[in-house]
Design a protein around this motif. Sequence first.
Motif, mmCIF file in Angstrom:
data_model
loop_
_atom_site.group_PDB
_atom_site.id
_atom_site.type_symbol
_atom_site.label_atom_id
_atom_site.label_comp_id
_atom_site.label_asym_id
_atom_site.label_seq_id
_atom_site.Cartn_x
_atom_site.Cartn_y
_atom_site.Cartn_z
ATOM 1 N N GLY A 276 1.600 -23.450 -90.855
ATOM 2 C CA GLY A 276 0.695 -24.302 -90.084
ATOM 3 C C GLY A 276 -0.038 -23.509 -89.024
ATOM 4 O O GLY A 276 0.531 -22.598 -88.432
ATOM 5 N N ILE A 277 -1.287 -23.867 -88.812
ATOM 6 C CA ILE A 277 -2.092 -23.249 -87.759
ATOM 7 C C ILE A 277 -2.589 -24.355 -86.845
ATOM 8 O O ILE A 277 -3.244 -25.302 -87.299
ATOM 9 N N ALA A 278 -2.291 -24.235 -85.559
ATOM 10 C CA ALA A 278 -2.751 -25.204 -84.573
ATOM 11 C C ALA A 278 -3.811 -24.573 -83.687
ATOM 12 O O ALA A 278 -3.697 -23.401 -83.301
ATOM 13 N N VAL A 279 -4.814 -25.353 -83.370
ATOM 14 C CA VAL A 279 -5.887 -24.922 -82.473
ATOM 15 C C VAL A 279 -5.961 -25.917 -81.315
ATOM 16 O O VAL A 279 -6.232 -27.099 -81.534
ATOM 17 N N GLN A 280 -5.683 -25.427 -80.116
ATOM 18 C CA GLN A 280 -5.750 -26.286 -78.923
ATOM 19 C C GLN A 280 -7.014 -25.939 -78.162
ATOM 20 O O GLN A 280 -7.158 -24.843 -77.615
ATOM 21 N N ASN A 281 -7.941 -26.884 -78.127
ATOM 22 C CA ASN A 281 -9.191 -26.711 -77.411
ATOM 23 C C ASN A 281 -9.136 -27.459 -76.084
ATOM 24 O O ASN A 281 -8.968 -28.678 -76.082
ATOM 25 N N PRO A 282 -9.255 -26.763 -74.959
ATOM 26 C CA PRO A 282 -9.176 -27.459 -73.670
ATOM 27 C C PRO A 282 -10.392 -28.358 -73.421
ATOM 28 O O PRO A 282 -11.384 -28.259 -74.115
#
Length: 282
Positions: A276-282
């Motif tokens: 899994g790849i997670a991308v957290q965009n503020p």
Amino acid sequence: MTEKIALLVDSGSDVPPAVLAAHENVAVVPLNVHLNGRDYQDNVDLTPDEFYAGLKQAQTLPKTASPAPAAVSQKLHELFAAGYSHVLGLTLASALSATYTGFALAAEEFEPAKVAMLDTKSVGIGSGLQAVYALQLIAQGVDFASLKARVAESIAHSRIFFYVPTLHYLRAGGRIGKVAGLVGTALKIKPVISCDPDGVYYPVTKSRSEPKAIAKMIALALAAAKPHAQIAVAQGADPELLAKTVAAIQAQGHPVDFTGNVSPALGVHTGPGLIGIAVQNP
């Protein structure tokens, strides 16, 4: 009065272990796993390695259960007893689990201005990265109202992508969502799955091979990453594929901020081999 803010998460929100070890102001409520005739607390008395070893021996598929509201309430009382004035709760998607409902019910015992629960609309490391972001904001001195608003905004703009070699476990666990239409061709394709804005699983893309699926997933994740995004990669019993995925992301110029394992409670529904790849965009 100066706000002293704590974070409460469920174990299905895979907060990186190094982050948990570095912060005293975060508590984890474990989900429950039934495996080979025994009941376990997720990531408490059942580690990912132990889970996957047990899964190979299982005569019947394991099952999971959400934490009882009383268990959530106990953690909240412990945090307030420890001197915290406010608690923000984050859970995996309510579309995938009743965990958020249990957190919300427990929160009703407390003043709304002191306790808030957010549905991350994500799962695993995707939900875990929201917890990382929340802890970063708390460390910066952000007040509770702003913390809730900024994490909610991040939830709306962040993404999770994952690859599983088989849909067998998702189908068996009833967590298959909009991926159900792929079941008939499951042996012929390698899907990349994400969560829609409601937290429901849906197929993003399909490939004929694992390498092609992973390459597409990496491209999707990097395309979704805005400036200052945090990226994390998680694996389920495939450390070699984890290393290859991390190296491929870094080769394209983006650092991988965190890596980790899928919790046993999530492994029940995805089986071995997940990336899994997670991308957290503020």
